[in-house]
Design an enzyme around this catalytic site. Structure first.
Site, short mmCIF file in Angstrom:
data_model
loop_
_atom_site.label_atom_id
_atom_site.label_comp_id
_atom_site.label_asym_id
_atom_site.label_seq_id
_atom_site.Cartn_x
_atom_site.Cartn_y
_atom_site.Cartn_z
N ASP A 37 0.82 -1.21 0.00
CA ASP A 37 0.00 0.00 0.00
C ASP A 37 0.85 1.26 0.00
O ASP A 37 2.07 1.21 0.18
CB ASP A 37 -0.97 -0.01 1.20
N GLU A 76 -9.74 -1.81 5.04
CA GLU A 76 -10.42 -1.49 6.29
C GLU A 76 -11.68 -2.35 6.45
O GLU A 76 -12.19 -2.89 5.46
CB GLU A 76 -10.82 0.00 6.28
C1 GLP Z 1 -0.71 0.35 8.55
C2 GLP Z 1 -0.30 -0.46 7.32
C3 GLP Z 1 -0.51 -1.94 7.53
C4 GLP Z 1 0.08 -2.35 8.86
C5 GLP Z 1 -0.66 -1.67 9.96
C6 GLP Z 1 -0.17 -2.04 11.35
O1 GLP Z 1 -2.02 0.77 8.50
N1 GLP Z 1 -0.99 -0.03 6.15
O2 GLP Z 1 0.08 -2.64 6.46
O3 GLP Z 1 -0.02 -3.75 9.01
O4 GLP Z 1 -0.50 -0.25 9.80
O5 GLP Z 1 0.99 -1.33 11.63
P1 GLP Z 1 1.93 -1.59 12.85
O6 GLP Z 1 2.78 -2.73 12.44
O7 GLP Z 1 2.72 -0.33 12.98
O8 GLP Z 1 1.07 -1.87 14.02
#
Ligand code: GLP
Length: 247
Positions: free
Chosen positions: A67, A143
Protein backbone atom coordinates in the site's frame (compact mmCIF):
# COMPACT_ATOMS: atom_id res chain seq x y z
CA UNK A 1 -1.97 -22.58 9.60
CA UNK A 2 1.24 -22.53 11.60
CA UNK A 3 1.55 -20.35 14.66
CA UNK A 4 5.03 -19.61 15.94
CA UNK A 5 5.19 -17.94 19.32
CA UNK A 6 8.21 -15.74 19.91
CA UNK A 7 9.49 -14.58 23.26
CA UNK A 8 9.49 -10.89 22.42
CA UNK A 9 9.76 -8.39 19.54
CA UNK A 10 13.43 -9.21 18.79
CA UNK A 11 12.75 -12.93 18.75
CA UNK A 12 9.67 -12.41 16.54
CA UNK A 13 11.72 -10.28 14.14
CA UNK A 14 14.48 -12.88 13.84
CA UNK A 15 12.02 -15.73 13.33
CA UNK A 16 10.17 -13.74 10.65
CA UNK A 17 13.44 -12.76 8.96
CA UNK A 18 14.45 -16.42 8.93
CA UNK A 19 11.34 -17.29 6.94
CA UNK A 20 11.87 -14.40 4.49
CA UNK A 21 15.54 -15.24 4.03
CA UNK A 22 14.73 -18.92 3.46
CA UNK A 23 12.41 -17.82 0.67
CA UNK A 24 15.16 -15.71 -0.94
CA UNK A 25 17.74 -18.48 -0.62
CA UNK A 26 15.41 -21.14 -2.02
CA UNK A 27 14.26 -18.90 -4.87
CA UNK A 28 16.61 -15.96 -5.55
CA UNK A 29 14.13 -14.54 -8.09
CA UNK A 30 11.18 -14.71 -5.71
CA UNK A 31 8.44 -12.12 -5.58
CA UNK A 32 8.16 -10.75 -2.06
CA UNK A 33 5.04 -8.89 -0.98
CA UNK A 34 6.19 -6.42 1.65
CA UNK A 35 4.50 -4.49 4.43
CA UNK A 36 5.27 -1.31 6.32
CA UNK A 37 4.51 -0.38 9.94
CA UNK A 38 6.39 -0.81 13.20
CA UNK A 39 5.94 -4.57 13.23
CA UNK A 40 8.21 -5.61 10.31
CA UNK A 41 10.94 -3.06 11.04
CA UNK A 42 12.95 -5.49 13.18
CA UNK A 43 12.72 -8.23 10.57
CA UNK A 44 14.00 -5.85 7.89
CA UNK A 45 16.88 -4.83 10.18
CA UNK A 46 17.78 -8.48 10.63
CA UNK A 47 17.72 -9.06 6.85
CA UNK A 48 20.07 -6.09 6.36
CA UNK A 49 22.38 -7.57 8.98
CA UNK A 50 22.49 -10.93 7.21
CA UNK A 51 23.03 -9.15 3.88
CA UNK A 52 26.03 -7.35 5.40
CA UNK A 53 27.38 -10.72 6.50
CA UNK A 54 27.11 -11.89 2.90
CA UNK A 55 24.37 -14.41 3.72
CA UNK A 56 21.72 -12.87 1.45
CA UNK A 57 21.57 -11.61 -2.11
CA UNK A 58 18.67 -9.37 -3.14
CA UNK A 59 19.88 -8.70 -6.68
CA UNK A 60 17.21 -10.80 -8.36
CA UNK A 61 14.43 -10.44 -5.79
CA UNK A 62 11.32 -8.62 -6.98
CA UNK A 63 9.08 -6.79 -4.51
CA UNK A 64 5.53 -5.48 -4.42
CA UNK A 65 4.45 -3.43 -1.45
CA UNK A 66 0.95 -3.63 -0.08
CA UNK A 67 0.00 0.00 0.00
CA UNK A 68 0.85 3.70 -0.16
CA UNK A 69 -0.72 6.90 1.11
CA UNK A 70 -2.49 8.92 -1.55
CA UNK A 71 -0.95 12.35 -1.95
CA UNK A 72 2.55 11.54 -0.64
CA UNK A 73 5.39 11.37 -3.13
CA UNK A 74 8.27 8.91 -2.86
CA UNK A 75 10.48 11.45 -1.08
CA UNK A 76 7.96 12.34 1.60
CA UNK A 77 9.30 11.11 4.95
CA UNK A 78 6.07 9.33 5.81
CA UNK A 79 5.51 7.73 2.43
CA UNK A 80 5.73 3.96 2.41
CA UNK A 81 8.22 4.21 -0.43
CA UNK A 82 10.49 6.25 1.85
CA UNK A 83 9.92 3.75 4.69
CA UNK A 84 10.99 0.83 2.50
CA UNK A 85 14.04 2.69 1.18
CA UNK A 86 15.21 3.68 4.64
CA UNK A 87 14.53 0.35 6.38
CA UNK A 88 15.51 -2.10 3.68
CA UNK A 89 16.05 -1.24 0.03
CA UNK A 90 18.84 1.32 0.36
CA UNK A 91 20.84 -1.03 2.62
CA UNK A 92 20.84 -4.10 0.37
CA UNK A 93 21.58 -4.84 -3.28
CA UNK A 94 18.00 -4.48 -4.49
CA UNK A 95 17.68 -3.54 -8.14
CA UNK A 96 15.50 -0.38 -8.11
CA UNK A 97 13.75 -1.66 -11.22
CA UNK A 98 12.54 -4.64 -9.20
CA UNK A 99 10.77 -2.50 -6.58
CA UNK A 100 7.05 -1.86 -6.89
CA UNK A 101 4.92 0.39 -4.69
CA UNK A 102 1.72 2.22 -5.65
CA UNK A 103 2.40 5.76 -6.82
CA UNK A 104 0.84 8.04 -4.21
CA UNK A 105 0.81 11.02 -6.57
CA UNK A 106 -0.55 9.29 -9.67
CA UNK A 107 -2.75 11.69 -11.63
CA UNK A 108 -5.48 9.13 -12.28
CA UNK A 109 -6.34 6.86 -9.33
CA UNK A 110 -8.30 4.38 -11.40
CA UNK A 111 -5.42 3.92 -13.84
CA UNK A 112 -2.96 3.60 -10.97
CA UNK A 113 -5.00 0.77 -9.41
CA UNK A 114 -5.19 -0.99 -12.76
CA UNK A 115 -1.45 -0.47 -13.32
CA UNK A 116 -0.66 -2.01 -9.95
CA UNK A 117 -2.84 -5.07 -10.54
CA UNK A 118 -1.07 -5.47 -13.90
CA UNK A 119 2.33 -5.24 -12.17
CA UNK A 120 1.38 -8.05 -9.75
CA UNK A 121 0.00 -10.19 -12.58
CA UNK A 122 3.07 -9.47 -14.72
CA UNK A 123 5.32 -10.78 -11.95
CA UNK A 124 3.33 -13.99 -11.91
CA UNK A 125 1.87 -13.35 -8.46
CA UNK A 126 3.44 -13.18 -5.04
CA UNK A 127 5.52 -16.00 -3.55
CA UNK A 128 5.62 -14.78 0.03
CA UNK A 129 3.44 -11.97 1.35
CA UNK A 130 4.50 -10.31 4.59
CA UNK A 131 1.60 -8.81 6.53
CA UNK A 132 0.99 -6.87 9.70
CA UNK A 133 -2.44 -6.37 11.22
CA UNK A 134 -4.14 -3.14 12.26
CA UNK A 135 -5.94 -2.73 15.56
CA UNK A 136 -9.29 -3.00 13.77
CA UNK A 137 -8.23 -6.09 11.82
CA UNK A 138 -7.16 -4.29 8.66
CA UNK A 139 -4.56 -5.89 6.42
CA UNK A 140 -2.65 -3.59 4.09
CA UNK A 141 -5.22 -0.74 4.07
CA UNK A 142 -8.25 -3.00 3.62
CA UNK A 143 -10.42 -1.49 6.29
CA UNK A 144 -13.46 -3.20 7.87
CA UNK A 145 -16.22 -3.14 5.28
CA UNK A 146 -19.40 -4.86 4.20
CA UNK A 147 -17.61 -6.76 1.42
CA UNK A 148 -14.07 -7.88 0.67
CA UNK A 149 -12.58 -5.57 -1.99
CA UNK A 150 -10.72 -7.83 -4.40
CA UNK A 151 -8.26 -5.73 -6.35
CA UNK A 152 -6.04 -2.72 -5.82
CA UNK A 153 -8.24 0.19 -4.86
CA UNK A 154 -8.32 3.56 -3.20
CA UNK A 155 -9.65 3.53 0.36
CA UNK A 156 -10.83 6.15 2.77
CA UNK A 157 -8.98 5.45 5.99
CA UNK A 158 -10.95 5.00 9.21
CA UNK A 159 -10.44 7.35 12.13
CA UNK A 160 -8.97 4.44 14.10
CA UNK A 161 -6.29 3.84 11.45
CA UNK A 162 -5.58 7.56 11.05
CA UNK A 163 -5.21 7.87 14.83
CA UNK A 164 -2.95 4.78 15.07
CA UNK A 165 -0.72 5.93 12.22
CA UNK A 166 -0.58 9.56 13.39
CA UNK A 167 2.23 8.65 15.82
CA UNK A 168 4.61 8.83 12.86
CA UNK A 169 3.46 12.28 11.70
CA UNK A 170 4.01 15.67 13.35
CA UNK A 171 0.28 16.13 13.73
CA UNK A 172 -2.80 13.99 13.09
CA UNK A 173 -3.99 16.59 10.56
CA UNK A 174 -1.01 15.63 8.35
CA UNK A 175 -2.08 11.97 8.04
CA UNK A 176 -3.52 11.38 4.57
CA UNK A 177 -7.16 10.38 4.67
CA UNK A 178 -6.95 7.96 1.76
CA UNK A 179 -4.54 5.38 0.44
CA UNK A 180 -3.93 2.88 -2.32
CA UNK A 181 -4.00 -0.70 -1.22
CA UNK A 182 -3.81 -4.14 -2.71
CA UNK A 183 -7.18 -5.84 -2.45
CA UNK A 184 -7.97 -8.98 -0.51
CA UNK A 185 -7.79 -11.15 -3.61
CA UNK A 186 -4.32 -9.80 -4.46
CA UNK A 187 -3.22 -10.77 -0.96
CA UNK A 188 -4.81 -14.20 -0.66
CA UNK A 189 -3.49 -15.21 -4.06
CA UNK A 190 0.02 -15.13 -2.58
CA UNK A 191 1.42 -18.64 -2.36
CA UNK A 192 2.44 -18.14 1.25
CA UNK A 193 1.52 -15.53 3.83
CA UNK A 194 3.64 -14.50 6.79
CA UNK A 195 1.67 -12.48 9.34
CA UNK A 196 3.84 -10.76 11.95
CA UNK A 197 2.26 -9.41 15.10
CA UNK A 198 3.54 -7.92 18.32
CA UNK A 199 2.14 -6.43 21.51
CA UNK A 200 -0.75 -7.09 23.86
CA UNK A 201 -2.89 -4.39 22.21
CA UNK A 202 -3.19 -6.75 19.21
CA UNK A 203 -4.30 -9.79 21.27
CA UNK A 204 -8.05 -9.12 21.02
CA UNK A 205 -8.06 -8.52 17.26
CA UNK A 206 -5.90 -11.62 16.70
CA UNK A 207 -8.52 -13.64 18.57
CA UNK A 208 -11.35 -12.09 16.52
CA UNK A 209 -9.49 -12.58 13.24
CA UNK A 210 -8.48 -16.20 13.72
CA UNK A 211 -11.06 -17.61 16.13
CA UNK A 212 -14.11 -15.64 15.00
CA UNK A 213 -16.17 -15.78 11.81
CA UNK A 214 -14.67 -14.97 8.43
CA UNK A 215 -16.11 -11.55 7.73
CA UNK A 216 -15.15 -8.36 5.87
CA UNK A 217 -15.85 -6.57 9.17
CA UNK A 218 -12.51 -8.10 10.29
CA UNK A 219 -10.50 -8.18 7.03
CA UNK A 220 -7.69 -10.37 8.43
CA UNK A 221 -10.24 -13.12 9.12
CA UNK A 222 -10.08 -14.07 5.43
CA UNK A 223 -6.65 -15.55 6.17
CA UNK A 224 -8.43 -18.46 7.86
CA UNK A 225 -9.28 -19.63 4.34
CA UNK A 226 -5.67 -19.67 3.10
CA UNK A 227 -3.79 -22.91 3.64
CA UNK A 228 -0.25 -21.50 3.70
CA UNK A 229 -0.36 -18.96 6.50
CA UNK A 230 2.39 -18.67 9.07
CA UNK A 231 1.76 -16.40 12.03
CA UNK A 232 4.84 -15.26 13.91
CA UNK A 233 3.89 -13.30 16.97
CA UNK A 234 5.22 -12.47 20.35
CA UNK A 235 3.60 -14.09 23.36
CA UNK A 236 1.63 -10.95 24.24
CA UNK A 237 -0.04 -10.68 20.83
CA UNK A 238 -0.82 -14.40 20.69
CA UNK A 239 -1.97 -14.70 24.30
CA UNK A 240 -5.60 -15.30 23.36
CA UNK A 241 -4.86 -17.61 20.43
CA UNK A 242 -2.76 -20.06 22.38
CA UNK A 243 -5.72 -21.02 24.57
CA UNK A 244 -7.69 -21.92 21.44
CA UNK A 245 -6.61 -25.12 19.80
CA UNK A 246 -9.09 -25.14 16.91
CA UNK A 247 -7.05 -23.09 14.42
C1 GLP B 1 -0.71 0.35 8.55
C2 GLP B 1 -0.30 -0.46 7.32
C3 GLP B 1 -0.51 -1.94 7.53
C4 GLP B 1 0.08 -2.35 8.86
C5 GLP B 1 -0.66 -1.67 9.96
C6 GLP B 1 -0.17 -2.04 11.35
O1 GLP B 1 -2.02 0.77 8.50
N1 GLP B 1 -0.99 -0.03 6.15
O2 GLP B 1 0.08 -2.64 6.46
O3 GLP B 1 -0.02 -3.75 9.01
O4 GLP B 1 -0.50 -0.25 9.80
O5 GLP B 1 0.99 -1.33 11.63
P1 GLP B 1 1.93 -1.59 12.85
O6 GLP B 1 2.78 -2.73 12.44
O7 GLP B 1 2.72 -0.33 12.98
O8 GLP B 1 1.07 -1.87 14.02
Amino acid sequence: MRIITAKNYEDMSRKAANIISAQIIMNPKCVLGLATGSTPMGAYKQLVDWYNKDDLDFSMVRTVNLDEYKGLDANHEQSYRHFMDSHLFSHVNMNPDHVNIPNGIAADSRLECQRYDDVIAGLGGIDLQVLGIGLNGHIAFNEPDIAFEKKTHLVTLTQSTIAANSRLFNDISEVPTSAYTMGIKNIVQAKMILLIVSGEEKADIMYEAFCGPVTPAVPASILQMHNQVIIVGDAAALAKLSINTTI
